[in-house]
Design an enzyme around this catalytic site. Structure first.
Site: not given
Ligand code: DQA
Length: 148
Positions: A10, A17, A106, A76, A22
């Site tokens: 992702n 997203r 989080r 993730a 982010y």
């Molecule tokens: C992430 C944090 C993870 O918990 C999340 O699933 C992501 C992005 C981050 O860069 O903050 O996909 O790795």
């Protein structure tokens, strides 16, 4: 010196997203931060992304004998993947974990990092600048190790 920057699922959707978490910059901006940080230190850089756990394991394995260190945002899979942890341990290259968001502030499930157990350092919550911090830390570490 060659640095491999691995990004998990992702992260290719950056900008679209959950921008409140982010940010609004896209994946190409992430790549540019990492590439610029490596170039500033005279290091070669490969930035790579996949949404697939097994492909990430294969990519980590491919670093053995071809890269000097790994910067990894397993996304993730950070919180679930023993396979990625084992791959990092298998190649035994210095690795730095990076998260764009502050995972520790989080949901509780984001506070466990398997990959982090094989990393020398974690940067979380610095946005895309975390990639620069991770690259700099890793290159310093590799250079210090070479001097010993
Ligand atoms: C992430 C944090 C993870 O918990 C999340 O699933 C992501 C992005 C981050 O860069 O903050 O996909 O790795």
């Amino acid at each position: 010196m060659k640095i491999l920057v691995i990004n998990g699922p992702n992260l290719n959707m950056l900008g679209v997203r959950e921008p409140d978490i982010y940010g609004r910059e896209d994946y190409s901006a992430l790549c540019a931060v990492a590439e610029r940080a490596c170039a500033a230190r005279g290091a070669e850089c490969e930035v790579w992304q996949s949404n697939h756990e097994g492909d990430i394991v294969d990519k980590i394995q491919s670093a053995y004998g071809t890269a000097d260190g790994i910067v990894i945002n397993p996304a993730a899979y950070t919180h679930t993947s023993v396979a990625i942890l084992d791959a990092l341990k298998a190649v035994a290259l210095p690795a730095v974990e990076i998260h764009i968001s502050d995972v520790n502030a989080r949901e509780p499930f984001r506070q466990l990092s398997y990959a982090g157990m094989a990393c020398i350092k974690t940067f979380a919550g610095f946005g895309l600048d975390g990639y620069r911090l991770a690259v700099d830390y890793l290159i310093d570490y590799i250079k210090e190790s070479e001097e010993k």
